[in-house]
Design an enzyme around this catalytic site. Structure first.
Site, mmCIF file in Angstrom:
data_model
loop_
_atom_site.group_PDB
_atom_site.id
_atom_site.type_symbol
_atom_site.label_atom_id
_atom_site.label_comp_id
_atom_site.label_asym_id
_atom_site.label_seq_id
_atom_site.Cartn_x
_atom_site.Cartn_y
_atom_site.Cartn_z
ATOM 1 N N GLU A 30 0.858 -1.191 0.000
ATOM 2 C CA GLU A 30 0.000 0.000 0.000
ATOM 3 C C GLU A 30 0.886 1.230 0.000
ATOM 4 O OE1 GLU A 30 -0.724 -1.975 2.981
ATOM 5 O OE2 GLU A 30 -2.655 -2.876 2.473
ATOM 6 N N TYR A 52 7.721 2.394 -7.539
ATOM 7 C CA TYR A 52 7.041 1.097 -7.629
ATOM 8 C C TYR A 52 6.596 0.810 -9.065
ATOM 9 C CZ TYR A 52 6.770 1.479 -2.518
ATOM 10 O OH TYR A 52 7.074 1.607 -1.183
HETATM 11 C C1 LIG Z 1 10.412 6.157 -1.753
HETATM 12 C C2 LIG Z 1 11.903 5.827 -1.628
HETATM 13 C C3 LIG Z 1 12.052 4.467 -0.947
HETATM 14 C C4 LIG Z 1 12.443 5.775 -3.068
HETATM 15 O O1 LIG Z 1 13.772 5.365 -3.013
HETATM 16 P P1 LIG Z 1 14.941 6.061 -3.867
HETATM 17 O O2 LIG Z 1 16.006 5.048 -4.039
HETATM 18 O O3 LIG Z 1 15.279 7.339 -3.218
HETATM 19 O O4 LIG Z 1 14.230 6.297 -5.274
HETATM 20 P P2 LIG Z 1 14.898 6.898 -6.589
HETATM 21 O O5 LIG Z 1 16.322 7.291 -6.349
HETATM 22 O O6 LIG Z 1 14.598 5.936 -7.683
HETATM 23 O O7 LIG Z 1 14.068 8.207 -6.793
HETATM 24 C C5 LIG Z 1 12.707 8.152 -7.164
HETATM 25 C C6 LIG Z 1 12.230 9.509 -7.605
HETATM 26 O O8 LIG Z 1 12.110 10.353 -6.488
HETATM 27 C C7 LIG Z 1 13.011 11.466 -6.606
HETATM 28 N N1 LIG Z 1 13.556 11.652 -5.278
HETATM 29 C C8 LIG Z 1 13.910 10.677 -4.422
HETATM 30 N N2 LIG Z 1 14.338 11.227 -3.289
HETATM 31 C C9 LIG Z 1 14.210 12.545 -3.417
HETATM 32 C C10 LIG Z 1 14.463 13.628 -2.560
HETATM 33 N N3 LIG Z 1 14.928 13.449 -1.324
HETATM 34 N N4 LIG Z 1 14.211 14.870 -3.020
HETATM 35 C C11 LIG Z 1 13.718 15.061 -4.237
HETATM 36 N N5 LIG Z 1 13.456 14.054 -5.100
HETATM 37 C C12 LIG Z 1 13.713 12.821 -4.677
HETATM 38 C C13 LIG Z 1 14.024 11.049 -7.631
HETATM 39 O O9 LIG Z 1 14.578 12.152 -8.305
HETATM 40 C C14 LIG Z 1 13.177 10.203 -8.549
HETATM 41 O O10 LIG Z 1 12.417 11.051 -9.389
HETATM 42 P P3 LIG Z 1 11.895 10.553 -10.821
HETATM 43 O O11 LIG Z 1 10.890 9.478 -10.577
HETATM 44 O O12 LIG Z 1 11.321 11.782 -11.434
HETATM 45 O O13 LIG Z 1 13.106 10.016 -11.543
HETATM 46 C C15 LIG Z 1 12.671 6.889 -0.836
HETATM 47 O O14 LIG Z 1 12.572 8.113 -1.479
HETATM 48 C C16 LIG Z 1 12.224 7.004 0.614
HETATM 49 O O15 LIG Z 1 12.770 6.380 1.496
HETATM 50 N N6 LIG Z 1 11.200 7.848 0.882
HETATM 51 C C17 LIG Z 1 10.698 8.046 2.258
HETATM 52 C C18 LIG Z 1 9.951 6.817 2.771
HETATM 53 C C19 LIG Z 1 8.836 6.415 1.842
HETATM 54 O O16 LIG Z 1 8.051 7.248 1.384
HETATM 55 N N7 LIG Z 1 8.720 5.087 1.575
HETATM 56 C C20 LIG Z 1 7.705 4.517 0.750
HETATM 57 C C21 LIG Z 1 6.475 4.283 1.535
HETATM 58 S S1 LIG Z 1 5.219 3.442 0.590
#
Ligand SMILES: CC(C)(COP(=O)(O)OP(=O)(O)OC[C@H]1O[C@@H](n2cnc3c(N)ncnc32)[C@H](O)[C@@H]1OP(=O)(O)O)[C@@H](O)C(=O)NCCC(=O)NCCS
Length: 183
Positions: free
Chosen positions: A123, A135
């Protein structure tokens, strides 16, 4: 469970986002670091106890660490009947945006295969556009919406609710799509 995922475990080592990070099982001694990241990245974080309960319940729980064994992220998934439910995945703010979630998602996919699970599901808040995109790119697709699933705040900062988007993927499709080696 061999939870450590290295570039050589993949058909295309160049596609691995980082060899400076590795995965290992989450330990009770990781809980403070994990809870600290959790509180930094979510408006409604899990408590330290939620993670401890996940370990106690023997859910799959991995931490992403750097070369100093500093915890940079984590993933928790609950096994079900022929399915694996991804409960939590997060990276510390400084390690976001480098594609490191792929390492954790690949590990979950491999754990699903090891469990004999056919389906992975999760989710996510529709407002979490970064996560939804990650995802989708990984191979998950939306299958349902759960109304008023998450606690939230409205524009005035009052308690509100947000729907959950339910996303799913066939484990076999993910293994093929990601070029993950047979066991
Ligand atoms: C969601 C998450 C796991 C994605 O992991 P990630 O390895 O950072 O993902 P990516 O590096 O592939 O980045 C995904 C996208 O988000 C953007 N992004 C990621 N972190 C960012 C940040 N801190 N600030 C701005 N943009 C960001 C990237 O530029 C990318 O953009 P795009 O889709 O336009 O290319 C991570 O951002 C995270 O831990 N978020 C907080 C917790 C969360 O929300 N978990 C998911 C709950 S369902």
């Amino acid at each position: 469970m061999n939870a450590r995922l290295r570039p050589e475990d993949r058909d295309d080592p160049a596609a691995a986002p980082s060899s400076a990070h590795g995965l290992r099982p989450m330990l009770p001694t990781d809980l403070d670091a994990v809870a600290q990241i959790e509180a930094a990245v979510y408006p409604f974080p899990w408590s330290r106890g939620n993670f401890a309960d996940s370990l106690g319940a023997q859910y799959h729980a991995l931490v992403l660490t750097d070369t100093q064994d500093t915890v940079c992220g984590y993933v928790v998934a609950m096994p079900g009947v022929e399915e694996l439910h991804l409960l939590n995945i997060a990276l510390a703010p400084a390690t976001q945006g480098q594609g490191l979630s792929l390492l954790m998602l690949d590990a979950v996919t491999l754990l699903a295969r090891a469990d004999g699970a056919h389906l992975l599901w999760l989710e996510v808040r529709p407002s979490n556009v970064h996560a939804v995109r990650v995802y989708e790119r990984y191979g998950f697709y939306p299958i349902a919406r759960r109304r008023d699933y998450y606690p939230a705040l409205d524009a005035q900062g009052r308690a509100a609710k947000e729907d959950a988007l339910v996303m799913s993927a066939q484990v076999g499709d993910l293994l093929q799509r990601r070029g993950l080696n047979p066991a």
